[in-house]
Design a protein around this motif. Structure first.
Motif, PDB file in Angstrom:
ATOM      1  N   ALA A  61       0.844  -1.195   0.000  1.00  0.00           N
ATOM      2  CA  ALA A  61       0.000   0.000   0.000  1.00  0.00           C
ATOM      3  C   ALA A  61       0.878   1.242   0.000  1.00  0.00           C
ATOM      4  CB  ALA A  61      -0.919   0.013   1.217  1.00  0.00           C
ATOM      5  N   ASP A  63       0.407   5.251   0.589  1.00  0.00           N
ATOM      6  CA  ASP A  63      -0.545   6.239   1.114  1.00  0.00           C
ATOM      7  C   ASP A  63      -1.938   5.620   1.282  1.00  0.00           C
ATOM      8  OD1 ASP A  63       1.435   8.186   1.158  1.00  0.00           O
ATOM      9  OD2 ASP A  63       0.962   8.913  -0.847  1.00  0.00           O
ATOM     10  N   LYS A  65      -3.315   3.262  -0.421  1.00  0.00           N
ATOM     11  CA  LYS A  65      -3.897   2.727  -1.652  1.00  0.00           C
ATOM     12  C   LYS A  65      -3.248   1.392  -1.997  1.00  0.00           C
ATOM     13  CE  LYS A  65      -4.648   7.391  -3.485  1.00  0.00           C
ATOM     14  NZ  LYS A  65      -4.275   8.336  -4.581  1.00  0.00           N
ATOM     15  N   ASP A  66      -4.066   0.414  -2.348  1.00  0.00           N
ATOM     16  CA  ASP A  66      -3.595  -0.922  -2.683  1.00  0.00           C
ATOM     17  C   ASP A  66      -2.907  -0.916  -4.047  1.00  0.00           C
ATOM     18  OD1 ASP A  66      -3.146  -3.611  -3.040  1.00  0.00           O
ATOM     19  OD2 ASP A  66      -5.252  -4.123  -3.345  1.00  0.00           O
ATOM     20  N   SER A  69      -4.096  -3.375  -6.929  1.00  0.00           N
ATOM     21  CA  SER A  69      -5.362  -3.135  -7.629  1.00  0.00           C
ATOM     22  C   SER A  69      -5.358  -1.821  -8.414  1.00  0.00           C
ATOM     23  CB  SER A  69      -6.527  -3.128  -6.628  1.00  0.00           C
ATOM     24  OG  SER A  69      -6.386  -2.061  -5.700  1.00  0.00           O
ATOM     25  N   MET A  70      -4.209  -1.150  -8.478  1.00  0.00           N
ATOM     26  CA  MET A  70      -4.112   0.113  -9.202  1.00  0.00           C
ATOM     27  C   MET A  70      -4.139  -0.106 -10.714  1.00  0.00           C
ATOM     28  SD  MET A  70      -1.186   2.360  -7.231  1.00  0.00           S
ATOM     29  CE  MET A  70      -1.457   3.053  -5.597  1.00  0.00           C
ATOM     30  N   GLU A  74      -2.077   4.886 -12.847  1.00  0.00           N
ATOM     31  CA  GLU A  74      -1.989   5.285 -11.444  1.00  0.00           C
ATOM     32  C   GLU A  74      -0.754   4.670 -10.795  1.00  0.00           C
ATOM     33  OE1 GLU A  74      -4.689   5.332  -7.335  1.00  0.00           O
ATOM     34  OE2 GLU A  74      -5.223   3.994  -8.996  1.00  0.00           O
ATOM     35  N   ASN A  78       2.680   6.495  -8.949  1.00  0.00           N
ATOM     36  CA  ASN A  78       3.005   6.215  -7.552  1.00  0.00           C
ATOM     37  C   ASN A  78       4.342   5.506  -7.357  1.00  0.00           C
ATOM     38  OD1 ASN A  78       0.683   6.777  -5.408  1.00  0.00           O
ATOM     39  ND2 ASN A  78      -0.301   6.284  -7.365  1.00  0.00           N
TER      40      ASN A  78
END
Length: 256
Positions: A61, A63, A65-66, A69-70, A74, A78
């Motif tokens: 993860a 921040d 967010k997984d 699954s991005m 995205e 990141n």
């Protein structure tokens, strides 16, 4: 903040785990060194985090967010990954670094994209090569271009697999000092695979020792002990200080 939890990976489902329940976290602006012998799973760990290798178990993860699954765009905004061998690219240094802005470009590079590219090129001291073809550069120069491209992505997490392997001693220190400065300035979390323990102890904030597919230890400078190094590398060492700089002195002929 980056959280890695329970990463387990084997190259085939019936084979031995290369990584087993690997977990750690990184604060914003921190550089962590991944340490361990050849074959300890260091490069595989970065590939699992970057989804090049698909972990059988675990999560990453950024921040909150997984990562797994991005969407790919995205993901590129990141995480930036610089592999051990970058390979030759048939384009100019400027265009190669500008390529790092691709996750943000819709139709054409904007003024901001070009400014970011030019600033990174200057910081990496690549101005003299700006119109040179990357394929014509030395291995060390090409490695600096690959790092510049990753920094141009402005990622939240930067993954570096032996970024100093093709660099001379001066450039090794210059690049790691630059990466550490940019990480703190822009609050980027950085994971560095590095074999030189003295570079690691000087430029990294935390240290992840891998041994036997598992985490041997993880923490700050207090974890960088002769005992840990001897257990993981099977080599006797002393840690001394010179001008307030810790120095690891190996004694490979002494049995541990």
């Amino acid at each position: 903040m980056v959280n890695v939890e329970g990463i387990t990976f084997a190259y085939n489902r019936t084979g031995k785990n290369v990584l087993e329940q690997i977990g750690f976290d990184i604060e914003e602006g921190q550089c962590i060194a991944v340490l361990g012998n050849n074959g300890a799973g260091k490069s595989t760990l970065l590939k699992c985090i970057d989804r090049i290798c698909h972990a059988q178990e675990g999560s990453v993860a950024v921040d909150g967010k997984d990562v797994f699954s991005m969407h790919s765009s995205e993901m590129a905004q990141n995480i930036a990954y610089v592999p051990q061998n970058t390979g030759a690219i048939n384009m100019t240094v400027y265009d190669a670094v500008l390529l790092g802005r691709r996750p943000y470009i819709k139709w054409d590079a904007a003024k901001e994209d070009r400014e970011i590219t030019s600033n990174i090129i200057c910081k990496m001291k690549l101005e003299d090569y700006i119109l040179r073809n990357v394929s014509e550069l030395s291995g060390g120069e090409a490695q600096k271009v690959a790092l510049a491209r990753a920094l141009a992505q402005e990622p939240r997490l930067l993954l570096l697999d032996e970024p100093t392997s093709n660099l001379d001693p001066h450039n090794q220190h210059e690049v790691l000092r630059l990466v550490r400065g940019i990480a703190k300035e822009r609050k980027i979390s950085v994971i560095i695979i590095i074999h030189d323990l003295n570079l690691a102890i000087r430029y990294c904030d935390r240290f992840l020792f891998l041994d036997g597919a598992k985490v041997y230890s993880y923490g700050g400078i207090e974890t960088m002990t002769p005992e840990a190094i001897e257990e993981v590398y099977k080599m006797h060492v002393h840690i001394i200080e010179y001008m307030d700089i810790p120095v690891i002195v190996p004694f490979p002929d002494v049995k541990v």
